[in-house]
Scaffold this active site. Structure first.
Site, PDB file in Angstrom:
ATOM      1  CG  HIS A   1      -0.696 -55.152  -5.799  1.00  0.00           C
ATOM      2  ND1 HIS A   1      -1.902 -55.666  -5.398  1.00  0.00           N
ATOM      3  CD2 HIS A   1      -0.498 -54.039  -5.064  1.00  0.00           C
ATOM      4  CE1 HIS A   1      -2.428 -54.872  -4.476  1.00  0.00           C
ATOM      5  NE2 HIS A   1      -1.591 -53.878  -4.250  1.00  0.00           N
TER       6      HIS A   1
ATOM      7  N   PRO B   1       1.016 -45.055 -16.972  1.00  0.00           N
ATOM      8  CG  PRO B   1       2.323 -46.942 -17.103  1.00  0.00           C
ATOM      9  CD  PRO B   1       0.939 -46.501 -16.919  1.00  0.00           C
ATOM     10  CD  GLU B   2       0.068 -39.665 -20.221  1.00  0.00           C
ATOM     11  OE1 GLU B   2       0.252 -38.977 -21.234  1.00  0.00           O
ATOM     12  OE2 GLU B   2      -0.557 -39.244 -19.229  1.00  0.00           O
TER      13      GLU B   2
ATOM     14  NE  ARG C   1      -7.175 -48.727 -11.119  1.00  0.00           N
ATOM     15  CZ  ARG C   1      -7.593 -47.608 -11.700  1.00  0.00           C
ATOM     16  NH1 ARG C   1      -6.759 -46.599 -11.858  1.00  0.00           N
ATOM     17  NH2 ARG C   1      -8.819 -47.492 -12.116  1.00  0.00           N
TER      18      ARG C   1
ATOM     19  NE  ARG D   1     -11.763 -41.229 -35.064  1.00  0.00           N
ATOM     20  CZ  ARG D   1     -11.876 -41.970 -33.966  1.00  0.00           C
ATOM     21  NH1 ARG D   1     -11.085 -41.782 -32.955  1.00  0.00           N
ATOM     22  NH2 ARG D   1     -12.776 -42.911 -33.892  1.00  0.00           N
TER      23      ARG D   1
END
Length: 291
Positions: free
Chosen positions: A95, A2-3, A115, A161
């Site tokens: 899970h 998810p973002e 995960r 950067r």
DNA sequence: CTTATGACCTGCAAGC
DNA sequence: TGCTTGCAGGTCATAA
């Protein structure tokens, strides 16, 4: 997984369903889910029990719920985490990692994570640049939905950067919330290949890219987020449908919406990048990637 | 200090 | 059918 848009959908769900409710008991079913809570599972359960949950907040992909005792319960969904509001007695998910039961006997809060890259922790709040944040979030930059987001400062940070533009866009200490999907979508909108060096981007182009990232995430939020499968769902288990609006991510071999050229997939940091080879030409000096 | 590279997990789909 | 390989929305510790 998810973002920012997906995490924001979850935050809104939490805010609606847990605010004002007091924790009756906590069950940790998988120790790895609370590995960032260093005192351990028992301490996590004891300290969360009896606390009232207040506002649900978010920065980038982190979310947390303020607690009446002054701390916060922090969550990161990792690649496959879900926060679900489920009726007491509903069958446990395969899970299921953490269960939070409330004193009102209403629906319980469940952290489910295939995960186990995600997790929960209790954390103290610290003030950073005028905003109170869980200590573990203090290094994360403001995201574009933050009312105090400074776009000019973010553009400067991205350009300073010394790396490729996609790597910079994914660096959560420069601008937070952008992940692999929305990075690829905003690069396509800006007609930039992700391997273009930030040093050669103008301020205007970088600002345009950041504007696209903001815009595409807002559009995705309006559609309930992006999901390709049941791994991303809101607190009620429902999927968003921005996947239908994706221009490049996961669209290998499909025609570019602007020029019709087939979208290509290239390896990127043990994942993939998707782009239009015509609208987003690879920089000539980019290292050719093996495989 | 900055930047790049694996490690951390489970499950699914594709290929042989 | 069954095995192997590759891939998945992220972050962090460590190395250079």
């Amino acid at each position: 997984m998810p973002e920012l848009p997906e995490v924001e959908v979850v935050r809104r769900g939490l805010h609606e369903h847990v605010t004002g409710r007091t924790v009756a008991s906590v069950e940790v079913l998988h120790a790895r889910a609370i590995r960032r809570h260093l005192p351990g599972a028992a301490d996590f359960a004891v300290r969360l029990t009896g606390q009232r949950m207040d506002a649900a907040r978010r920065r980038g992909k982190y979310l947390w719920v303020d607690l009446s005792g002054g701390e916060a319960v922090l969550a990161h969904l990792g690649m496959s985490g879900q926060m679900l509001v489920q009726p007491v007695g509903a069958p446990d998910e395969k899970h299921l990692r953490v269960r939070v039961v409330f004193e009102d006997d209403g629906p319980e809060l469940r952290f489910v994570d295939q995960r186990t890259f995600g997790g929960l922790a209790l954390d103290e709040l610290v003030e950073v640049d005028g905003t109170w944040l869980p200590r573990q979030v203090s290094h994360i930059a403001r995201d574009p939905m933050d009312p105090e987001f400074d776009a000019d400062a973010a553009v400067r940070a991205l350009r300073s950067r010394k790396t490729d533009v996609k790597r910079a866009l994914l660096d959560q200490t420069l601008v937070s919330g952008v992940g692999n999907i929305y990075a690829d979508e905003s690069l396509w909108r800006a007609r930039l290949h992700g391997l273009r060096p930030t040093a050669k981007l103008t301020t205007a182009k970088t600002a345009e890219l950041l504007g696209h990232a903001t815009q595409v995430m807002l559009e995705a939020l309006g559609q309930g987020g992006t999901s390709f499968d049941a791994l991303y769902v809101n607190v009620n288990g429902q999927s968003g449908y921005f996947d239908r609006s994706l221009a490049v991510y996961g669209q290998e071999d499909r025609p570019c919406a602007r020029c019709g050229t087939a979208i290509v997939r290239e390896p990127f940091m043990n994942r993939s990048s998707y782009s239009c080879p015509r609208c987003q030409p690879r920089p000539r000096d980019a290292k050719t990637v093996a495989r």
